[in-house]
Structures are given as structure tokens and as C-alpha cells.
Write an enzyme that holds these catalytic residues in place. Structure first.
Site, PDB file in Angstrom:
ATOM      1  N   LYS A  39       0.839  -1.199   0.000  1.00 42.79           N
ATOM      2  CA  LYS A  39       0.000   0.000   0.000  1.00 42.79           C
ATOM      3  C   LYS A  39       0.881   1.257   0.000  1.00 42.79           C
ATOM      4  CE  LYS A  39      -0.522  -0.241   5.045  1.00 42.79           C
ATOM      5  NZ  LYS A  39      -1.469  -0.340   6.171  1.00 42.79           N
ATOM      6  N   ARG A 134      -9.839  -0.726  15.919  1.00 45.18           N
ATOM      7  CA  ARG A 134     -10.146   0.102  14.746  1.00 45.18           C
ATOM      8  C   ARG A 134     -11.372  -0.439  14.023  1.00 45.18           C
ATOM      9  NH1 ARG A 134      -4.316   0.788  11.807  1.00 45.18           N
ATOM     10  NH2 ARG A 134      -4.771  -1.412  11.399  1.00 45.18           N
ATOM     11  N   HIS A 166      -5.295  -7.789  13.372  1.00 44.11           N
ATOM     12  CA  HIS A 166      -4.046  -7.022  13.366  1.00 44.11           C
ATOM     13  C   HIS A 166      -3.562  -6.825  14.793  1.00 44.11           C
ATOM     14  CE1 HIS A 166      -1.120  -4.655  11.176  1.00 44.11           C
ATOM     15  NE2 HIS A 166      -1.213  -3.706  12.088  1.00 44.11           N
ATOM     16  N   ARG A 226       1.766 -10.978   6.766  1.00 46.80           N
ATOM     17  CA  ARG A 226       1.659  -9.694   6.078  1.00 46.80           C
ATOM     18  C   ARG A 226       2.932  -8.873   6.337  1.00 46.80           C
ATOM     19  NH1 ARG A 226      -3.356 -10.087   8.746  1.00 46.80           N
ATOM     20  NH2 ARG A 226      -2.784  -8.325  10.066  1.00 46.80           N
ATOM     21  N   TYR A 270      16.095  30.649   7.434  1.00 50.73           N
ATOM     22  CA  TYR A 270      14.988  31.403   8.018  1.00 50.73           C
ATOM     23  C   TYR A 270      15.085  31.469   9.536  1.00 50.73           C
ATOM     24  CZ  TYR A 270      12.614  31.046   3.480  1.00 50.73           C
ATOM     25  OH  TYR A 270      12.287  31.146   2.152  1.00 50.73           O
ATOM     26  N   CYS A 318      14.660  24.226   4.460  1.00 51.45           N
ATOM     27  CA  CYS A 318      13.756  25.015   3.628  1.00 51.45           C
ATOM     28  C   CYS A 318      12.954  24.094   2.705  1.00 51.45           C
ATOM     29  CB  CYS A 318      14.550  26.017   2.802  1.00 51.45           C
ATOM     30  SG  CYS A 318      15.626  27.080   3.786  1.00 51.45           S
ATOM     31  N   MET A 319      12.095  24.683   1.891  1.00 54.66           N
ATOM     32  CA  MET A 319      11.263  23.878   1.000  1.00 54.66           C
ATOM     33  C   MET A 319      12.103  23.058   0.021  1.00 54.66           C
ATOM     34  SD  MET A 319       8.181  25.001  -1.600  1.00 54.66           S
ATOM     35  CE  MET A 319       7.019  25.394  -0.298  1.00 54.66           C
ATOM     36  N   ASP A 320      13.172  23.655  -0.506  1.00 49.42           N
ATOM     37  CA  ASP A 320      13.947  23.002  -1.554  1.00 49.42           C
ATOM     38  C   ASP A 320      15.431  22.855  -1.217  1.00 49.42           C
ATOM     39  OD1 ASP A 320      11.582  23.271  -3.311  1.00 49.42           O
ATOM     40  OD2 ASP A 320      12.146  25.391  -3.316  1.00 49.42           O
TER      41      ASP A 320
END
Length: 379
Positions: A39, A134, A166, A226, A270, A318-320
Site C-alpha cells: 500500500k 479500529r 491485526h 503480512r 529562516y 527550507c522547502m527546496d
């Protein structure tokens, strides 16, 4: 190096995956087969290539989260047995039938709805809630639980082929209470299975082993195991020791885009959370950030491998981009490859290690490597 590798990329070792499968098989009883959990795009490793390798390894049982994932697996594996572990809206019963998908049945009421929408037969495994809390049939008495399963079996368009549950705390093998809880979970579903068998309902499967169960609570009554996170070389509960030596399947790499010297008082990134406390610190900017799935929460906490040396992150991710102190790595230059997850020389950084630094689990780290990071398959 290919042009698209010059920023950030993930290397996925299919050889490591194959090795892990063999190690997992060595832990299982002869009547227990691996059900590969693929998954979430094979836990972020890339479903297509992972499926090809798993098929080469002889795996024919697969577990997924939802119908879209199941249909995708079916396209690659026309003869596979595919189980949806969670909920599928009952009105999609015909799609389950058409694609020969096994649906997890959560209750008698849910089974009735599936039955009402089905055209012929929907294959099912009945989920029993033995303590996870669950989804699934919830009973304290195995006999009463078996009564409910019988009601599901009796539905005209439901083909019940197995039971599953589970484990909740199987990843705490050193804790006596957790071990007892896990044993009770396994005992309950085995009791339900045996009661049904005595009543003339011999289901094909009874399965309860997850990754932690495979490692610490193996039992021959489970017809399927599993295998999820351990298949990818990560720990169910880092750093609790595993019974076999697994290999890390995914590595995350990037490159140095700039190297500069910092003077005392210079700040980085930052918020100016990092300020150089002396002259002569060598800082290297690296082409990866939180948009790639490398968490901002690792700011000032994690190391990155540069030329086989651990180099700390300075300032905020940072983002990148992020910045490292590479003063001890020696001669770092633009274009050098760095390793954020994986091995470089004698040093290794795992997703489990990174997860432990900001209070999560390795599962989240690898699943969080974003789609803009290309997966490169090796071995």
C-alpha cells in the site's frame, strides 16, 4: 550522471528487497506464505518496480489499502491474490468482482450491503477486532464471534475465504504485558477459526502476523504473513533488535549546490536560528528540502553523510534546500553527492534514525518522500 539526478533522488535497491524477502521466509513456518504489503505506493518505494521484483521472488499474495491500489496491482499481477485491508464503499462491489479482488469485511451490516450490490460473488476475508480497536467484528466470546462470521458466510453473494486480525503491540517483545496481549489476540482468532472448522466451515485462511508478529510472535496457525515495513529494511519499533539482518532498500541522495565560509556571527536560513560561533566554518547548501519529504522538523537535529562523514544540518530546512556544516568532511565542492538516508563508507543513516529525532516512525519518513523525487532502481 543523468541530468535528472543532479538535484535530489531516491535509490531503491531491488537486490536488498530480494535479500529481505529471503530473510523473512527463513523466519516463517512452512505452511505460512508471505503476503506483501504494498500500500501507499509500496511505502513510497514505487509500486511498479517493487511488484516486478516481488513476483520474481515468488510472491503471489498482496495487501493494499483501497480499491484504486488493488486495481493497480491487478494490472501488473493478473494471477495475484489481492486483499483490501480496509473499507471499500459497498456500491463498488461489481468492481471488486470484475477485478477478482478480496475485500476485507468489517461487520455483518457491511457484508449485507456488499451482498446487495454484488452481481455474483464478492470474495472476502472477515476482519476480527481482537484488540486493535479500529475495524472488525468485536466480541469477547470466540463462539459468539463465530456465530457472526457464520451469518456473513450465509449471505448469497459473499464468498468468505478467511479471517484476519491485526496486532496492536507486537513490536514490544521485551514487555511481558504486550507479549501477553499479543498472545491473547492470536489465541482469539485461532479459536474462532477452529470453532468454525468444527461447525463445518473450513476457511482457507486465518492470518494475523504483521511485520512485528513475523519477527517476534511467529505461529504456524497463520497461513499468511503480512510483511510490510520489514520488507523494506526498516524496524517495526526502532531500535528494538530484529532476529535477522535486513538491508535498507531506499536511499535518499542530493548534491551540494554551493560551498562558502562563514564568519563569526553569520546566520543561516529562516529565523536566524543558527549563528556561527567562530570564523572559518565551511557551509554547504544541499538541493533537498521539506517539499521533497525531508522534514523541516529535522532542522538542527539530523546529520547528512558527505564524503563518508556525518555533517550536521545548520539552520532551518527550507522547502527546496538545507545547509550543512561540512568543516570536518574535507574539500567538499559543488556537485558532491550527499546521502540523507543510506550508507556512505562506514556510516549509515536510516529512516528509522531520522524518525526518532522528531518523534515519528520510519514508515512515515519513507512514505513521505515526495513524488517529485525520482526513484532510481539499482541491483
Amino acid at each position: 550522471m543523468k541530468p535528472y539526478l543532479k538535484r535530489a533522488w531516491a535509490e531503491v535497491s531491488l537486490g536488498a528487497l530480494e535479500s529481505n524477502i529471503e530473510k523473512i521466509k527463513s523466519l516463517l513456518h512452512e505452511n505460512t506464505q508471505i503476503m506483501a504489503v504494498i500500500k501507499a505506493d509500496a511505502y513510497g518505494h514505487g509500486e511498479d518496480e517493487i511488484l516486478k521484483k516481488l513476483r520474481e521472488c515468488g510472491i503471489r499474495y498482496f495487501a493494499v489499502s483501497n480499491l484504486d491500489e488493488a486495481v493497480s496491482v491487478r494490472k501488473h499481477c493478473p494471477d495475484a491474490e489481492i486483499l483490501i485491508l480496509g473499507f471499500t464503499p459497498p456500491e463498488y462491489a461489481s468492481e471488486l468482482e470484475e477485478n477478482n479482488i478480496i475485500q476485507g469485511v468489517l461487520s455483518y451490516e457491511y457484508a449485507k450491503e456488499l451482498d446487495s450490490f454484488a452481481k455474483q460473488k464478492v470474495r472476502c476475508h472477515v476482519k476480527i477486532d481482537t484488540g486493535m480497536g479500529r475495524i472488525g467484528l468485536k466480541y469477547n466470546d470466540p463462539s459468539k464471534c463465530a456465530d457472526e462470521v457464520q451469518k456473513i458466510i450465509s449471505l448469497d453473494k459473499i464468498s468468505a475465504e478467511g479471517l484476519y486480525t491485526h496486532f496492536a503491540v507486537a513490536d514490544n517483545p521485551d514487555d511481558a504485558e504486550s507479549c501477553e496481549y499479543t498472545k491473547n489476540q492470536a489465541d482469539f482468532i485461532v479459536d474462532v477459526y477452529n470453532i468454525l472448522k468444527e461447525r463445518g466451515y473450513a476457511l482457507r485462511h486465518c492470518h494475523f502476523l504483521n511485520s512485528a508478529g513475523i519477527c517476534y510472535h511467529n505461529r504456524p496457525e497463520s497461513t499468511l504473513a503480512r510483511a510490510g515495513i520489514i520488507m523494506y529494511g526498516l524496524y517495526p519499533n526502532y531500535p528494538v533488535k530484529l532476529p535477522v539482518d535486513l538491508k535498507l532498500v531506499m536511499s535518499l541522495k542530493a548534491v551540494v549546490s554551493q560551498v562558502k565560509k562563514l564568519h563569526k556571527g553569520d546566520s543561516v536560513s529562516y529565523g536566524r536560528t543558527y549563528k556561527a560561533d567562530c570564523d572559518g566554518i565551511t557551509a554547504a547548501t544541499v538541493t533537498v528540502g521539506y517539499a521533497d519529504g525531508y522534514s523541516r522538523l529535522l532542522s538542527g537535529k539530523a546529520d547528512v553523510l558527505v564524503r563518508g562523514k556525518r555533517c550536521p544540518i545548520i539552520g532551518r530546512v527550507c522547502m527546496d534546500q538545507l545547509v550543512l556544516d561540512v568543516s570536518d568532511a574535507g574539500g567538499v565542492k559543488e556537485g558532491d553527492i550527499v546521502t540523507l538516508i543510506g550508507r556512505d563508507g562506514c556510516e549509515e543513516i536510516t529512516a528509522d534514525e531520522l524518525a526518532s529525532l522528531y518523534g515519528t516512525i520510519g514508515y512515515e519518513v519513507v512514505c513521505g518522500i515526495s513524488k517529485r523525487v525520482p526513484r532510481i532502481y539499482v541491483d
